[in-house]
Structure formats: structure tokens, C-alpha cells
Design a protein around this motif. Structure first.
Motif, PDB file in Angstrom:
ATOM      1  N   THR A   1      42.213  34.282  36.443  1.00 10.90           N
ATOM      2  CA  THR A   1      43.222  33.645  37.298  1.00 10.90           C
ATOM      3  C   THR A   1      43.295  32.147  37.069  1.00 10.90           C
ATOM      4  N   TRP A   2      42.185  31.430  37.335  1.00  8.56           N
ATOM      5  CA  TRP A   2      42.232  29.975  37.336  1.00  8.56           C
ATOM      6  C   TRP A   2      42.255  29.375  35.937  1.00  8.56           C
TER       7      TRP A   2
ATOM      8  N   LEU B   1      40.797  34.217  44.336  1.00  6.11           N
ATOM      9  CA  LEU B   1      42.183  33.785  44.392  1.00  6.11           C
ATOM     10  C   LEU B   1      42.445  32.748  45.472  1.00  6.11           C
ATOM     11  N   ASP B   2      41.418  32.373  46.212  1.00  5.75           N
ATOM     12  CA  ASP B   2      41.576  31.377  47.264  1.00  5.75           C
ATOM     13  C   ASP B   2      41.800  30.003  46.629  1.00  5.75           C
TER      14      ASP B   2
ATOM     15  N   TRP C   1      42.147  44.542  39.186  1.00  7.10           N
ATOM     16  CA  TRP C   1      42.939  44.506  40.406  1.00  7.10           C
ATOM     17  C   TRP C   1      43.616  45.850  40.679  1.00  7.10           C
TER      18      TRP C   1
ATOM     19  N   ALA D   1      38.285  39.538  45.300  1.00  6.34           N
ATOM     20  CA  ALA D   1      39.408  38.716  44.833  1.00  6.34           C
ATOM     21  C   ALA D   1      39.813  37.685  45.869  1.00  6.34           C
ATOM     22  N   ARG D   2      39.452  37.901  47.117  1.00  6.69           N
ATOM     23  CA  ARG D   2      39.824  36.931  48.150  1.00  6.69           C
ATOM     24  C   ARG D   2      39.253  35.553  47.843  1.00  6.69           C
TER      25      ARG D   2
ATOM     26  N   TYR E   1      38.140  35.699  38.671  1.00  6.75           N
ATOM     27  CA  TYR E   1      38.210  34.237  38.781  1.00  6.75           C
ATOM     28  C   TYR E   1      38.642  33.618  37.453  1.00  6.75           C
TER      29      TYR E   1
END
Length: 243
Positions: free
Chosen positions: A220-221, A152-153, A138, A148-149, A217
């Protein structure tokens, strides 16, 4: 001199019992029958950490089968040629889940020494490469912002979070019920470890259906799932394990 006193006999008996070294405690109150206590004993099966770990892994495997039937399996895994990122991700989740579960389950059977209980810290440090890698990408690669859109959606990663958490709930419940038969010496620490283990194993179960190989991904998740489960374990498990 006390022979004519109405309480003379009782007084003499008390004096004799005080001089008798074999009379322990208050007569008729502090004595107990050892044989009667032994007759009331009921055999209890010994808790073994490996049994609890087997239950946790079996629960994870059942969750993975349910996900495979309901959501399907990754294409590369179904073709027998899994992507290297899937292998690294799954191995990391399993390693963290197993070591954290072993540490949590060991707390239900206190013993001298605890070298195996520290393995989860090394596993957690290794697993940190994913959130740290996501942060590095990032910051260092502005082109990653476009990718990342989708990563991170919330609408894109919510399935990962929901399914992994659902599997973690089953694994954590199985571990907690098993540990209720033991005597965890630190319910707070055990709660953290149960949450960490169940979150990792739940994410590993869902991983077979997750087609994403992007570090943004995963970092993050999957991190949100494990962190959320660890917090939930800290809040819920100590209340259930309270003596």
C-alpha cells in the motif's frame, strides 16, 4: 555597349561572380571563417551514464544516513539478522530504482541501441508482486481485514509516505540537474523514469528504518510513494529539461 552606363562595372562584377564556381552563397553574407569558429570552441566534459547513476546512489545513501541518525535503524537490521521480507523489499526497490535510473540517465546521452533501457520494465513487473500480493491477501483472506486497519491507517503509514517522498525529491533533483547537461530525446518518458527511479530509491533509503514486514503495508504505502513520485516526475521533469 554598357561601358558608358554608370552601373556597368557593378553589373560586370555580378556576372563574373555568378560564373565563378568557387563563389558559394551570397558574397560577404554566407561565407564564414572556420578558424574563427574553431577558436571559439570550449571543451565540454563527456557525459557518462555511470557518473549520473553514482550521483543518484550517493544521494540515496546520504538520505539513508540521515534517516538512520534521525529515526534509527530497524531492530533486526541493527542486530545483523534482517528479516527476509526486509531483504526482499529492499532488493526489489534497489533493483527497480537502479534500472529505471539507468534508463532515464541514458536518455541524456542518445546512442544506437537501447537494450539496457528495457531492464526497468522487468524490474517493475517483479516489483508488482507487492501491490498484487496485497490485493490477493485482501480478497482471499478475510482475517487480513483486521490487520489491514493498521496498515491502511493514514496516521500509521504517513511517515513512510512523507520520508520516502522527501528522499525521492533529493534523488530526483540530483538526477535532473545532471541530465540538464545532456540532451534527453524524450522529456516525457524521461520524466516518468526519473520519478519511478527516485521514488524507488527514496523508499529504499527509508526502508532501513521501517519495521513493517506485512505485505499489506508494503503493497500500500510503498506503492503509493512510487506511483506519486512517478506522476510528479512526469509533471515536473519535462519542464526543467525543456531545450
Amino acid at each position: 555597349m554598357l561601358s558608358g552606363h554608370p552601373d556597368a562595372a557593378e553589373f560586370e562584377r555580378e556576372l563574373m561572380m555568378q560564373d565563378d564556381a568557387s563563389a558559394l552563397g551570397r558574397p560577404g553574407v554566407d561565407r564564414f571563417d572556420i578558424d574563427a569558429l574553431v577558436d571559439d570552441l570550449v571543451p565540454v566534459r563527456r557525459l557518462r551514464m555511470r557518473d549520473g547513476l553514482a550521483i543518484a546512489l550517493a544521494t540515496m545513501a546520504l538520505c539513508a544516513l540521515a534517516i538512520a541518525f534521525s529515526l534509527g535503524v530497524r531492530g533486526d537490521l541493527a542486530n545483523g539478522a534482517p528479516n527476509w521480507m526486509f531483504i526482499l523489499r529492499s532488493a526489489t526497490l534497489l533493483m527497480l530504482g537502479i534500472t529505471a535510473a539507468a534508463a532515464a540517465l541514458s536518455s541524456a546521452t542518445p546512442s544506437v541501441g537501447g537494450a539496457r533501457q528495457a531492464f526497468w520494465k522487468w524490474s517493475l513487473g517483479f516489483a508488482a508482486i507487492f501491490p498484487l500480493g496485497a490485493a490477493f491477501v485482501w480478497v482471499s483472506d478475510f482475517r487480513a481485514i483486521e490487520g489491514a486497519r493498521s496498515a491502511l491507517d493514514p496516521a500509521y503509514g504517513m511517515q513512510c509516505l512523507q520520508m520516502s517522498t522527501l528522499c525521492a525529491a533529493f534523488v530526483g533533483t540530483a538526477m535532473t540537474l545532471w541530465m540538464k547537461r545532456g540532451a534527453p530525446v524524450s522529456p516525457t518518458r524521461t520524466g516518468w523514469l526519473v520519478g519511478l527511479a527516485s521514488g524507488s530509491l527514496g523508499a529504499a533509503a527509508y526502508s532501513i528504518a521501517c519495521s513493517e514486514n506485512v505485505v499489506m503495508y508494503i503493497g500500500t504505502w510503498y506503492t503509493l510513494t512510487i506511483a506519486g513520485c512517478a506522476i510528479a516526475g512526469r509533471l515536473i521533469v519535462p519542464q526543467v529539461l525543456r531545450w
